[in-house]
Design a protein around this motif. Structure first.
Motif, PDB file in Angstrom:
ATOM      1  N   ASP A   1       0.696  -1.558  -0.187  1.00  0.00           N
ATOM      2  CA  ASP A   1       0.147   0.032  -0.240  1.00  0.00           C
ATOM      3  C   ASP A   1       0.788   0.717  -0.063  1.00  0.00           C
ATOM      4  O   ASP A   1       2.051   1.588   0.818  1.00  0.00           O
ATOM      5  N   ALA A   2       0.724   1.759  -1.173  1.00  0.00           N
ATOM      6  CA  ALA A   2       1.934   3.387  -1.488  1.00  0.00           C
ATOM      7  C   ALA A   2       1.736   4.008  -0.162  1.00  0.00           C
ATOM      8  O   ALA A   2       2.240   4.710   0.550  1.00  0.00           O
ATOM      9  N   ARG A   3       0.647   4.290   0.550  1.00  0.00           N
ATOM     10  CA  ARG A   3       0.331   5.623   1.633  1.00  0.00           C
ATOM     11  C   ARG A   3       1.119   5.072   2.626  1.00  0.00           C
ATOM     12  O   ARG A   3       1.584   5.483   3.301  1.00  0.00           O
ATOM     13  N   LEU A   4       1.157   3.188   3.015  1.00  0.00           N
ATOM     14  CA  LEU A   4       1.811   2.741   4.317  1.00  0.00           C
ATOM     15  C   LEU A   4       3.017   2.434   4.100  1.00  0.00           C
ATOM     16  O   LEU A   4       4.090   2.726   4.563  1.00  0.00           O
ATOM     17  N   GLN A   5       3.694   2.608   2.742  1.00  0.00           N
ATOM     18  CA  GLN A   5       4.773   2.264   2.494  1.00  0.00           C
ATOM     19  C   GLN A   5       5.713   3.287   2.610  1.00  0.00           C
ATOM     20  O   GLN A   5       6.939   3.663   2.685  1.00  0.00           O
ATOM     21  N   SER A   6       4.930   4.633   2.208  1.00  0.00           N
ATOM     22  CA  SER A   6       5.503   5.840   1.964  1.00  0.00           C
ATOM     23  C   SER A   6       6.177   6.026   3.042  1.00  0.00           C
ATOM     24  O   SER A   6       7.033   6.780   3.372  1.00  0.00           O
ATOM     25  N   TYR A   7       5.071   5.674   3.970  1.00  0.00           N
ATOM     26  CA  TYR A   7       5.718   6.519   5.757  1.00  0.00           C
ATOM     27  C   TYR A   7       6.378   5.563   5.849  1.00  0.00           C
ATOM     28  O   TYR A   7       6.846   5.767   6.998  1.00  0.00           O
ATOM     29  N   LEU A   8       6.289   4.268   6.254  1.00  0.00           N
ATOM     30  CA  LEU A   8       7.412   3.229   6.285  1.00  0.00           C
ATOM     31  C   LEU A   8       8.442   3.980   5.972  1.00  0.00           C
ATOM     32  O   LEU A   8       9.715   4.157   6.761  1.00  0.00           O
TER      33      LEU A   8
ATOM     34  N   ASP B   1      15.560  -3.340   9.038  1.00  0.00           N
ATOM     35  CA  ASP B   1      14.334  -4.442   8.426  1.00  0.00           C
ATOM     36  C   ASP B   1      13.156  -3.700   8.826  1.00  0.00           C
ATOM     37  O   ASP B   1      12.535  -3.511  10.741  1.00  0.00           O
ATOM     38  N   ALA B   2      12.446  -3.781   8.166  1.00  0.00           N
ATOM     39  CA  ALA B   2      10.951  -3.510   8.346  1.00  0.00           C
ATOM     40  C   ALA B   2       9.685  -3.913   7.535  1.00  0.00           C
ATOM     41  O   ALA B   2       9.868  -4.234   6.145  1.00  0.00           O
TER      42      ALA B   2
ATOM     43  N   LEU C   1      10.320  -5.704  13.231  1.00  0.00           N
ATOM     44  CA  LEU C   1      11.442  -4.719  12.826  1.00  0.00           C
ATOM     45  C   LEU C   1      12.318  -4.984  13.190  1.00  0.00           C
ATOM     46  O   LEU C   1      12.602  -5.445  15.113  1.00  0.00           O
ATOM     47  N   THR C   2      13.314  -4.986  12.663  1.00  0.00           N
ATOM     48  CA  THR C   2      15.372  -5.291  13.950  1.00  0.00           C
ATOM     49  C   THR C   2      16.141  -3.823  13.289  1.00  0.00           C
ATOM     50  O   THR C   2      16.138  -3.577  12.509  1.00  0.00           O
ATOM     51  N   VAL C   3      17.154  -3.216  13.692  1.00  0.00           N
ATOM     52  CA  VAL C   3      17.834  -2.633  14.078  1.00  0.00           C
ATOM     53  C   VAL C   3      18.925  -2.895  14.530  1.00  0.00           C
ATOM     54  O   VAL C   3      19.172  -3.525  15.959  1.00  0.00           O
ATOM     55  N   GLN C   4      19.885  -3.011  13.869  1.00  0.00           N
ATOM     56  CA  GLN C   4      21.327  -3.418  14.345  1.00  0.00           C
ATOM     57  C   GLN C   4      22.882  -2.572  14.761  1.00  0.00           C
ATOM     58  O   GLN C   4      22.031  -1.195  14.233  1.00  0.00           O
ATOM     59  N   GLN C   5      23.057  -2.746  16.058  1.00  0.00           N
ATOM     60  CA  GLN C   5      24.126  -1.537  16.351  1.00  0.00           C
ATOM     61  C   GLN C   5      23.237  -0.566  16.471  1.00  0.00           C
ATOM     62  O   GLN C   5      24.651   0.146  15.744  1.00  0.00           O
ATOM     63  N   PRO C   6      22.792   0.327  16.778  1.00  0.00           N
ATOM     64  CA  PRO C   6      22.914   1.728  16.916  1.00  0.00           C
ATOM     65  C   PRO C   6      23.323   2.771  17.725  1.00  0.00           C
ATOM     66  O   PRO C   6      23.991   1.929  18.791  1.00  0.00           O
ATOM     67  N   ASP C   7      23.003   3.729  17.718  1.00  0.00           N
ATOM     68  CA  ASP C   7      24.099   4.762  18.007  1.00  0.00           C
ATOM     69  C   ASP C   7      22.926   4.995  19.927  1.00  0.00           C
ATOM     70  O   ASP C   7      21.959   5.721  19.592  1.00  0.00           O
TER      71      ASP C   7
ATOM     72  N   ILE D   1       9.756   3.854  15.046  1.00  0.00           N
ATOM     73  CA  ILE D   1       8.989   3.583  14.622  1.00  0.00           C
ATOM     74  C   ILE D   1       7.585   2.597  13.740  1.00  0.00           C
ATOM     75  O   ILE D   1       6.676   2.658  13.269  1.00  0.00           O
ATOM     76  N   PHE D   2       7.568   1.641  15.097  1.00  0.00           N
ATOM     77  CA  PHE D   2       6.397   1.220  15.695  1.00  0.00           C
ATOM     78  C   PHE D   2       4.991   1.734  15.361  1.00  0.00           C
ATOM     79  O   PHE D   2       4.214   1.935  15.379  1.00  0.00           O
TER      80      PHE D   2
END
Length: 723
Positions: A260-267, A284-285, A567-573, A586-587
């Motif tokens: 869905d372009a609306r949700l994809q763009s927002y993501l 990744d999400a 969602l996965t987030v690897q090695q953030p600050d 994001i969530f």
């Protein structure tokens, strides 16, 4: 006879003999040469080849004209028929400088006024007039203008042609247009020109998928080129009365994705904000419909802009299906599911948290000391490793393995994306089996995790993640991709109990996911957080507070799940924040918007308006027709007739929805203040122009003023803000 006469006679005799020998040798040589040519010509006549050259093919090239009739590559759409990838042509500009180049009527086909030509071209390509003049002053027969003269749009070409500059010409090249730029780029994929041949062995260049859906469905998208073969004389003219053989091209199939372009763009916006702010090495999400398995939005970081190829580099991996990793504590949901389903779970029984020793190894809870003696009902909310081990040991290895098999752990999901990995599991020793209970010793993909979570969200039925809604071939045949159930690893009652435990993660004061509460959806958000170690090059886990893959799997609404978000987030600050807080950025907004759209979609089905056909009407007629339907009209251009419209005719729309109408003639920028990003994306799609967004919400300003001419070689920046 004197001695001198004798010598002369002998000399004459030898001379005569030498002449005879020489003549005989020459006759032999000439005979050999003649024989060689006879054999050579005989071979050529029989084989039709001179060395590697096929004479029949050469003759064919001279007297036969073969034209390729190109098939249109299929268009890729989102679920609402917004274009994600479509065929286009780009153009290369060149100038003929040789004054001998004239038409049959004597008209100059070369540049006659170099200064004027340079001035005009400088308005349309990214070179100043003096640089263009340098190209035009060369002594070559013709010149190109480097990268500035390549990949020009049809609009730019038409504007240059309108100036009627002698000696200025174009070559066209098939191209693929990705109007949304950075938009599920690794999923939609890329198609690029490659050398190929038609069924009639005619060489041509053709767009070929090299990544994502473009690659997986390349054959269906490509279609089949046709050909037109005619006879011609040595001057290149068609021979009168000769037959032209035409084989029509078969266009490629159109593909409708579930995105869905609306949700994809927002993501994409949310992901980029987190990427810029916290600099994780990887993210990744995926947002999936819990009842169908359809992927509604999905992306990764790093990613690239499919329109400009910026950021692509060597980044050819779709990490959602190709990369495997240890999932960490989100995997505890499978452990709990197996224990409940097999009858080995008592939420009120207690255990000693903190640490547990298996063989020579000790497993600790994430806070090392644990929480003393606590009930098993707190294992999931607190994310207790020792509790997960205790649950696994209560089941036993055989039962635990049965449930891992039921969930298809270590197996591909079968999603229609290229390069899907299967993952793996270590299950030999008691320690191996123990650590699998909290997501170590197991390698999974993001899409496998989506499949596992779907079983919990969908009453125990595990769904195949799907990215395709349907395909439509050139004859109009529709192939649908219905929901596919991969199995039922747990019962519906088990699934409800697991969701209840996930609710506690958010709602209990000791839960690890309180940050994922969403206003307006109290007690309707169910999540499980995870923290997974990362193996280094020496097969040892990395150390340090940031060297983890942080994750969250969520289901909402909890009492009747519609969406699964992972969602996965690897090695953030993590200097000034926590991993959970980062993921919530994001969530929370994405899940909230998805739940809001769910209500909007329900209203759309009840109050849908069928979009009228407005193309071909005058601007006044089109505006009147649309307004009578209760639609909001945005006009691009000042022409008298409508040539394009979005949404397309017969699509479902709702009252007051903004539609975009393109008129004939020059494109002009409308006032987009107050528009949603989705409305601006319609404008980008219908005009082919590039738009850059900053912020979220609705447009507050635009870099190009209303009424100014839109050009495809300049990027327009729009700023958005929440109302």
């Amino acid at each position: 006879m004197t001695p001198k006469e004798v010598r002369n006679r002998k000399t004459a005799r030898r001379t005569q003999q030498n002449r005879i020998k020489t003549g005989f040798i020459l006759i032999l040589i000439m005979s050999a040469v003649l024989l060689f040519f006879i054999v050579r010509f005989g071979y050529i006549a029989a084989s039709g080849h001179v060395g590697a050259v096929d004479l029949s093919e050469k003759t064919k090239q001279i007297y036969q004209q073969d034209n390729v009739l190109r098939a249109r590559r299929g268009t890729i759409y989102d679920t609402n028929a917004n274009i994600l990838a479509e065929d286009s042509n780009v153009y290369t500009l060149y100038a003929v400088l040789d004054k001998k180049s004239v038409s049959a009527a004597g008209k100059p086909l070369y540049v006659t006024d170099k200064n004027k030509t340079a001035q005009v071209l400088s308005q349309y390509i990214s070179l100043p007039a003096d640089k263009i003049l340098q190209f035009l002053s060369q002594k070559n027969y013709q010149v190109e203008f480097g990268s500035a003269g390549r990949n020009l749009s049809l609009d730019t070409k038409q504007k240059i042609e309108a100036a009627k500059l002698p000696g200025i010409f174009f070559t066209d090249t098939p191209s693929r247009m990705y109007p949304n730029g950075t938009f599920a780029s690794h999923i939609v994929g890329l198609a690029q020109l490659a050398d190929t041949k038609t069924a009639d062995n005619i060489s041509t260049k053709q767009l070929t998928g090299i990544l994502g859906i473009e690659k997986y469905f390349n054959k269906a998208l490509t279609g089949k080129n046709g050909s037109q073969i005619s006879k011609r004389d040595s001057y290149g003219y068609n021979i009168p009365g000769s037959k032209t053989v035409t084989k029509q091209a078969v266009n490629g199939s159109d593909i409708y994705l579930s995105l869905d372009a609306r949700l994809q763009s927002y993501l994409e916006q949310l992901m980029q904000n987190v990427q810029d702010k916290y600099q994780p090495k990887k993210m990744d999400a995926v947002l999936m419909n819990a009842k169908t398995g359809k992927i509604v939005a999905a992306t990764q970081r790093p990613t690239f802009n499919a329109a400009t190829k910026k950021g692509l580099g060597d980044l050819w991996r779709d990490s959602l299906v190709e990369d495997t990793y240890e999932p960490g504590s989100v995997f505890k949901l499978l452990t709990l599911s197996a224990a409940i389903d097999s009858g080995h779970y008592n939420p009120n029984a207690t255990y000693q948290s903190g640490s547990v020793t298996i063989g020579d190894s000790t497993i600790h809870d994430w806070n090392n000391s644990g929480w003393g003696t606590i009930p098993f009902s707190e294992v999931i909310p607190r994310s207790s490793n020792t509790g997960a081990v205790a649950i696994e040991r209560s089941m036993g290895a055989d039962i635990w393995q049965q449930y891992l098999n039921r969930f298809h752990v270590g197996q591909k999901t079968g999603i229609t994306l290229p390069g899907e990995a299967s993952g793996s599991i270590q299950f030999k020793t008691p320690l191996d089996r123990a650590v699998t209970s909290f997501g170590q010793g197991i390698d999974v993909t993001v899409m496998q995790m989506m499949s596992y979570l779907s079983a919990i969200a969908n009453g125990g039925k595990m769904l195949q993640p799907q990215i395709i809604d349907k395909t439509i071939n050139s004859q109009g045949k529709v192939t649908n991709y219905p929901t596919k159930v991969l199995g039922q690893p747990i019962t519906a009652d088990t699934a409800k109990q697991v969701i209840a435990a996930m609710r506690d993660v958010v709602e209990k004061d000791y839960g690890t996911g309180s940050v994922f509460k969403i206003d307006g959806y109290e007690n309707q958000i169910a999540v499980k957080t995870g923290t997974a170690q990362i193996a280094g090059d020496d097969d040892k886990y990395l150390t340090g507070s940031e060297n983890y893959i942080f994750s969250v799997g969520g289901i909402a609404p909890a009492d009747d799940p519609e969406y699964v978000l992972y969602l996965t987030v690897q090695q953030p600050d993590l200097t000034d924040t926590s991993a959970e807080k980062i993921m919530s950025e994001i969530f929370n907004p994405l899940m909230k918007r998805a739940l809001k759209y769910r209500t909007t979609s329900a209203n759309l089905d009840e109050n849908a308006i069928k979009m009228p056909k407005l193309t071909g009407l005058t601007t006044a007629e089109a505006a009147k027709t649309a307004q009578e339907k209760g639609l909001t009209v945005a006009q691009v251009g000042q022409g008298a007739k409508i040539v394009q419209q979005l949404p397309a005719a017969d699509e479902k729309v709702i009252a007051k929805q903004r539609i975009v109408l393109l008129t004939e003639g020059a494109m002009t920028m409308p006032n987009v203040v107050g528009w949603s990003k989705n409305d601006v994306l319609k404008l980008a799609e219908i005009t082919g122009c590039q738009f850059k967004f900053s912020g979220t919400g609705y447009v507050t300003s635009q870099s190009l003023n209303a009424g100014e001419v839109l050009t495809t070689n300049k990027t327009i920046t729009v700023k958005l803000a929440e109302p």
